[in-house]
Design an enzyme around this catalytic site. Sequence first.
Site, PDB file in Angstrom:
ATOM      1  N   GLY A 155      24.654   7.143  59.709  1.00 18.67           N
ATOM      2  CA  GLY A 155      23.831   8.301  60.027  1.00 18.67           C
ATOM      3  C   GLY A 155      24.671   9.563  60.045  1.00 18.67           C
ATOM      4  O   GLY A 155      25.630   9.695  59.275  1.00 18.67           O
ATOM      5  N   GLU A 156      24.308  10.496  60.915  1.00 19.74           N
ATOM      6  CA  GLU A 156      25.024  11.762  61.095  1.00 19.74           C
ATOM      7  C   GLU A 156      24.919  12.697  59.885  1.00 19.74           C
ATOM      8  O   GLU A 156      25.465  13.779  59.888  1.00 19.74           O
ATOM      9  CB  GLU A 156      26.519  11.549  61.398  1.00 19.74           C
TER      10      GLU A 156
END
Length: 348
Positions: free
Chosen positions: A309-310
């Site tokens: 993610g991120e």
Amino acid sequence: MFSIRPLNLTLAPEIQHKIDHKTKPLGSLGQLESLAWQIGLIQQTLTPELRRPHLLVFAADHGIAREGVSKYPPEVTYQMVLNFVQEGAAINVFCRQNGITLNIIDAGVAGSFAEYPAVIDQKIAPGTRSFLHEPAMTGPECARALEAGAAVVRRVAATGCNVLGCGEMGIGNTSAATLLMHRFTGLPLAECLGRGTGLDDAQLRHKAAVLTTAAATHAHLTAPLAVLAAVGGFELVQMAGAMLQAAELGMVVLVDGFIATAALLAAAQLHPEVLAYCVFCHQSDEAGHARLLAHLQAKPLLQLGLRLGEGTGCALAYPLLVSAVGFLNEMASFESAGVSQAATPAAS
């Protein structure tokens, strides 16, 4: 709320002609060619450019995390936002590496960042409620989150940015994304479900039981915004608003992994035209992502087994966009280079 224009295809033949007459065999740059074509159409020019790329990481807590659906405790959301601020996360590294401006947004974290001015305060509430028992948020909260995501994109666009990626941080958000995928694709829950941050078999069975019950609780809802409010998260809704606003402004939208693609899926229920502005950066290792990309008829640029993610997939894929625009603008044509083209076979 949003007005997204379908892509004007008038320039499509000219862009394709320009691509086909570069000094290379026809189609030999593969996905870079379709990427250059898409960016040219989004920007409505034969000479596209990428300006001031930004990546927005939306963070929020989830009430469903209290039901034991994640390997990590809810407080990790707050701790990871601090890690972003201190520039110690993977997304910090990749954005620095590729010249991307990173913005961290508190969409609904259970904790204060008042002493950290680098965090943009768009907190709707300190986390959602557990959608196992009740809707995650109210309708007005959902509407505020959608507008907050749009508002930050308008501010970013004012800097001259024309390419935008979205990332997220929120313990429990794979559960929210799983239910959004299940509801908006119609696929069985089992085909949408994955291990998230690394659940073992017993933990995965528990997650499946929780989400099965939650899906039944909210099965009567059909309107996209009602579903989004019932089982979404504040970061997911703000991402959806950001993507819709970026498309309205004619920006190239970079789509990250499973969570971000679920946010886009929700956005597309409201405005399907958003999909034409999207570049799907990678196929993550989360079990449902390949099926979700297939549902959207999307061909991702990378397949690296990522599941962080991120917005990391956006940052890693961005250099491919630079290469696509670069070859379109700078590579010689057969005519300009004085190179003979391949002969066309004579008709028999």
